[in-house]
Design an enzyme around this catalytic site. Sequence first.
Site: not given
Length: 319
Positions: A12, A67, A98
């Site tokens: 992000t 991710s 994250t």
Amino acid sequence: MKKICVIATGGTIVSSDSGHGLRPELQGNELIDRIISYREEAPKRLEAFLSEGKLSIEVKDLMNIDSSDMQPENWLMIGDLIDKERDSFDGFVVTHGTDTMAFTAAALTVMLKGIGKPVIMTGSQLPIGFEGTDAVRNFCDAVFAAMGDAAGVYLAFNGRLLEGRYVTKIDSEDFDAFAEVKRRYPDTEKNGERTGEKTGGQNEEGYEYRPHFNRKVRFISLYPGLSAEDLLSMVAEDTEAVVLELYGAGGISTGQRNLIPAVQKIIESGKKVYAVSQCLYGATDLSRYEVGRKVLSLGVSSLGVCTREYAIVTAMHEA
């Protein structure tokens, strides 16, 4: 001068809206340029360190992925790079999405045994460039931590430095997205005594790089109603290790839907079985209750105090 290597992997923090949702786009140097452009205290301090010759940053654009696409093969790429460059830098910062950051932190903790240098992971809940982004604070905190003496793998997030072995993501929106779980008082003192020491999982003497992960691992969290037949159906023939997430300190059903025969059959088939608690805090202790002792007697390995992420990664590493 402190030499810091920034390993960019996506997430992000470097994303922008593609018209179909957020997608990682910026390269590492572009991220740093944007962070320094903010006229806040932390980026000003970062810029001063750079201009005064107290800090040098070298960026390695290793990958640029969401991710959710992070795989064990990617963990090895990150670990290989840190191992290769270990003697060239004073510390490392890994920018990362994250959603699976806790898994990568666990993997790096396992791989980089006794690293002896800071390996600081960070990311953000809002992309750089978005109003009110947390990217600036998190990245600067990560660099400052990498300039310090905290050897091992950590997450720098929302003003805190969290140990990689004990970290898990607890919020999909709030800036305080991660917690250092299992240990009740990781950052505080109680009754005048420090109740948790930050070691980054690096108490061992001497550095050892251990790049191995076996994907043939199954993670199964117990729930009321799960039968022995259900449990066995979740374990494929080619599975080499199973992580069971048990109730409380290590409880497992032994009554109406007795799971002990299934666990015994799994072990007898040559698969290793690990146990971890479903609880966020406290240890897995199979010796506490009679039901736990039954699985302990079968040869199930208790992983003690660790997150589910660390439990899965440990099983993958040892399988």
